[in-house]
Write a protein that holds these residues in place. Structure first.
Motif: not given
Length: 251
Positions: A227-251
């Motif tokens: 997958l390719r991930i695009a950079l965002s600002d710091r808030n957007g990148n924090r949101r992405l990391i948090k979502a990746l962790g949550a999504a991985a645990k739900s699988l």
């Protein structure tokens, strides 16, 4: 059909000629010495490479220029990179009449809807193109906006400062996640590789967190493990990391 230069996955230094591949249709052949020359064909290169984000140094790409009748280098993302211009092939235009460098304003200024860009090449080649191209290659709105944007001398510096800060930060955060491996990138996006298919993760991010990641199965040589991930600002990148962790645990 033009040959397309891609990256040999597994070789990820930012200026590395050893990772070059030539793609012809659906086959791929590693470049060796002597290079696979073909004066009757065109070679298309993206620098930095998409989707890996690898930056090719000018010296490594110049070795290819005498080998082909036409070499087109897409530098659409290069202006975003800190010191990216140092690797541009634009200074080689006078030396190599077969070289064409294409640039895009849509990446740097986030104006994708206007589809505004330009080509730099030998004057004779540009004159030939001008003789048969559409009489209105750029609409009035795009021309007006483009002129105003290019007059801003500080915007590119701000973008480059953002990339220099957020790129390494996001890469380090992604390294700490289980099941995925980010690849070093000089660009404003990162390619990640999964031990298993990343399609369930992509769908979970889209459906549960409303975050879209680039499905890379349309790139020759890649599959659903990328997958390719695009950079965002710091808030957007924090949101992405948090979502990746949550999504991985739900699988």
């Amino acid at each position: 059909m033009p040959l397309i230069v891609g990256m040999a996955l597994g070789k990820h230094c930012r200026c590395n000629c050893n990772g070059l591949l030539l793609f012809r249709k659906h086959s791929q052949t590693a470049l060796t010495t002597p290079l696979l020359a073909d004066q009757g064909r065109a070679l298309w290169i993206t620098n930095p490479h998409n989707p890996s984000g690898q930056l090719w140094c000018r010296k490594s790409l110049e070795l290819l220029l005498p080998q082909f009748g036409l070499v087109i280098v897409d530098e659409a993302f290069l202006t975003l990179l800190p010191n990216g211009e140092q690797q541009s092939l634009v200074p080689l235009i006078d030396k190599y009449p077969n070289l064409v460098v294409v640039r895009s304003l849509t990446k740097l200024f986030a104006i994708a809807g206007l589809r505004l860009g330009y080509a730099i090449a030998h004057p004779d080649r540009l004159a030939s193109w001008a003789s048969w191209r559409d009489p209105w290659p750029v609409n009035g709105l795009a021309a007006a906006v483009g002129g105003a944007l290019l007059a801003d001398q500080n915007w590119a510096k701000r973008v480059q400062q953002w990339l220099a800060k957020e790129g390494p930060w996001l890469y380090q955060q992604l390294q700490q996640l289980d099941g995925i491996r980010p690849m070093p990138s000089a660009a404003n996006y990162l390619l990640i590789h999964g031990e298993q298919s990343l399609e369930p993760l992509r769908l979970a991010l889209e459906q549960q967190h409303h975050i879209l990641l680039r499905d890379c199965r349309s790139f020759i040589g890649l599959d659903d493990h990328y997958l390719r991930i695009a950079l965002s600002d710091r808030n957007g990148n924090r949101r992405l990391i948090k979502a990746l962790g949550a999504a991985a645990k739900s699988l």
